[in-house]
Design a protein around this motif. Structure first.
Motif, mmCIF file in Angstrom:
data_model
loop_
_atom_site.group_PDB
_atom_site.id
_atom_site.type_symbol
_atom_site.label_atom_id
_atom_site.label_comp_id
_atom_site.label_asym_id
_atom_site.label_seq_id
_atom_site.Cartn_x
_atom_site.Cartn_y
_atom_site.Cartn_z
ATOM 1 N N ALA A 56 37.371 32.753 36.544
ATOM 2 C CA ALA A 56 35.940 33.326 35.588
ATOM 3 C C ALA A 56 35.307 34.252 36.752
ATOM 4 C CB ALA A 56 35.090 32.332 35.020
ATOM 5 N N ILE A 57 35.103 33.812 37.936
ATOM 6 C CA ILE A 57 34.240 34.549 38.752
ATOM 7 C C ILE A 57 35.176 35.926 39.030
ATOM 8 C CG2 ILE A 57 33.713 34.828 41.269
ATOM 9 C CD1 ILE A 57 32.772 31.862 40.779
ATOM 10 N N TYR A 58 36.499 35.810 39.412
ATOM 11 C CA TYR A 58 37.263 36.877 39.707
ATOM 12 C C TYR A 58 37.468 37.997 38.532
ATOM 13 C CZ TYR A 58 39.483 34.876 43.769
ATOM 14 O OH TYR A 58 39.641 34.605 45.076
ATOM 15 N N ARG A 59 37.272 37.440 37.174
ATOM 16 C CA ARG A 59 37.254 38.255 36.103
ATOM 17 C C ARG A 59 35.880 39.054 36.104
ATOM 18 N NH1 ARG A 59 39.561 38.336 30.754
ATOM 19 N NH2 ARG A 59 40.784 36.502 31.314
ATOM 20 N N ARG A 60 34.898 38.206 36.257
ATOM 21 C CA ARG A 60 33.497 38.878 36.135
ATOM 22 C C ARG A 60 33.137 39.714 37.267
ATOM 23 N NH1 ARG A 60 31.350 34.392 35.022
ATOM 24 N NH2 ARG A 60 30.531 33.700 37.180
ATOM 25 N N LEU A 61 33.215 39.233 38.317
ATOM 26 C CA LEU A 61 32.578 39.722 39.574
ATOM 27 C C LEU A 61 33.610 41.060 40.079
ATOM 28 C CD1 LEU A 61 30.739 37.200 41.805
ATOM 29 C CD2 LEU A 61 30.290 38.818 40.060
ATOM 30 N N TYR A 62 34.827 40.773 39.956
ATOM 31 C CA TYR A 62 36.006 41.696 40.752
ATOM 32 C C TYR A 62 36.755 42.609 39.672
ATOM 33 C CZ TYR A 62 34.665 38.810 44.574
ATOM 34 O OH TYR A 62 33.720 38.124 45.611
ATOM 35 N N TRP A 63 36.621 42.323 38.423
ATOM 36 C CA TRP A 63 37.429 43.156 37.393
ATOM 37 C C TRP A 63 36.355 43.874 36.422
ATOM 38 C CZ3 TRP A 63 41.861 45.168 37.043
ATOM 39 C CH2 TRP A 63 42.283 45.683 36.057
ATOM 40 N N LEU A 64 35.425 43.179 35.790
ATOM 41 C CA LEU A 64 34.566 43.649 35.031
ATOM 42 C C LEU A 64 33.391 44.404 35.494
ATOM 43 C CD1 LEU A 64 34.767 40.901 31.978
ATOM 44 C CD2 LEU A 64 36.012 43.312 32.000
ATOM 45 N N ARG A 65 32.652 43.773 36.270
ATOM 46 C CA ARG A 65 31.228 44.255 36.937
ATOM 47 C C ARG A 65 31.630 45.519 37.493
ATOM 48 N NH1 ARG A 65 27.400 40.451 40.441
ATOM 49 N NH2 ARG A 65 27.286 39.689 38.033
ATOM 50 N N PRO A 66 32.691 45.556 38.371
ATOM 51 C CA PRO A 66 32.853 46.930 39.308
ATOM 52 C C PRO A 66 33.422 48.112 38.312
ATOM 53 C CG PRO A 66 34.498 45.306 39.646
ATOM 54 C CD PRO A 66 33.463 44.551 38.999
ATOM 55 N N GLY A 67 33.878 47.579 37.183
ATOM 56 C CA GLY A 67 34.481 48.690 36.406
ATOM 57 C C GLY A 67 35.989 49.145 36.461
ATOM 58 N N PHE A 68 36.690 48.202 36.899
ATOM 59 C CA PHE A 68 38.061 48.397 37.244
ATOM 60 C C PHE A 68 38.865 48.431 35.942
ATOM 61 C CE2 PHE A 68 37.124 46.558 42.011
ATOM 62 C CZ PHE A 68 36.745 47.860 42.326
ATOM 63 N N ASP A 69 38.177 47.775 35.073
ATOM 64 C CA ASP A 69 39.027 47.692 33.787
ATOM 65 C C ASP A 69 38.859 49.104 33.137
ATOM 66 O OD1 ASP A 69 36.049 47.210 33.568
ATOM 67 O OD2 ASP A 69 36.220 46.776 31.342
ATOM 68 N N ARG A 70 38.134 50.040 33.353
ATOM 69 C CA ARG A 70 37.850 51.117 33.018
ATOM 70 C C ARG A 70 39.071 51.765 33.621
ATOM 71 N NH1 ARG A 70 32.128 53.525 33.302
ATOM 72 N NH2 ARG A 70 33.007 55.173 31.991
ATOM 73 N N ILE A 71 39.043 51.734 34.931
ATOM 74 C CA ILE A 71 40.256 52.672 35.763
ATOM 75 C C ILE A 71 41.671 52.325 35.233
ATOM 76 C CG2 ILE A 71 41.539 52.872 38.034
ATOM 77 C CD1 ILE A 71 38.393 54.053 37.753
ATOM 78 N N ALA A 72 42.024 50.790 34.791
ATOM 79 C CA ALA A 72 43.319 50.418 34.253
ATOM 80 C C ALA A 72 43.675 51.152 32.955
ATOM 81 C CB ALA A 72 43.335 48.841 33.847
#
Length: 179
Positions: A56-72
């Motif tokens: 949950a921390i990885y998903r929230r802090l290291y994927w969604l919050r920095p916006g890497f999902d937008r890059i994906a």
């Protein structure tokens, strides 16, 4: 892009509990430091920190919050590298690497305007990525990956040079985090 396979790779690489004397992060489990776990409400012994909470921390802090999902959406392999770099160095460092690479690859701002290196993925960074890929094609993702990894490698070397205790980690960083 579902980040769970990326998270699973990080957890497998980071392993279970660790408390290396040279690691300034202190006790970790699944690669999550005690400070991060505490800031998210975990109060128990780090040796028992649940894997589900790490996910949950990885998903929230290291994927969604920095916006890497937008890059994906545009460059999934690049997003995976940014995620891994963000886990190891912090998401702002990874985002800054991308912004620096985009600025350096825009041919003197003739392909798209320079963007601020504010270390946040926002609309201007996404627009620059879209413009870069539109100009350079799908092979452009490979070039961006190389640029981000070059910046990452230089940072690892600098960390080892500036703090001799980091030399204990340099080989592993280069072997397991680049390419």
């Amino acid at each position: 892009m579902d980040p769970i396979p990326l998270i699973d790779e990080v957890i497998a690489r980071e392993g279970g509990y660790s408390h290396h004397p040279a690691d300034k992060g202190g006790p970790t489990r699944w690669g999550v430091t005690e400070a991060v776990a505490r800031s998210h409400g975990y109060r128990g012994d780090m040796k028992a920190f649940p894997r589900e909470e790490a996910v949950a921390i990885y998903r929230r802090l290291y994927w969604l919050r920095p916006g890497f999902d937008r890059i994906a959406i545009h460059a999934p392999r690049l997003a995976a590298e940014l995620f891994d770099t963000g886990v190891n160095m912090g998401p702002p460092i990874a985002a800054g690497f991308l912004q620096r690479a985009l600025n350096a690859l825009n041919r003197g701002a003739s392909d798209f305007p320079d963007i601020p290196v504010d270390r946040r993925i926002g609309d201007r960074t996404v627009a620059a990525l879209e413009a870069f890929l539109a100009t350079r094609g799908r092979a452009g993702e490979d070039v961006l990956l190389k640029a981000v990894e070059a910046l990452q490698g230089e940072r690892y070397l600098s960390l080892a040079e500036s703090r001799p205790a980091n030399e204990a980690f340099l080989y592993g960083w280069l072997a397991n985090r680049l390419g």
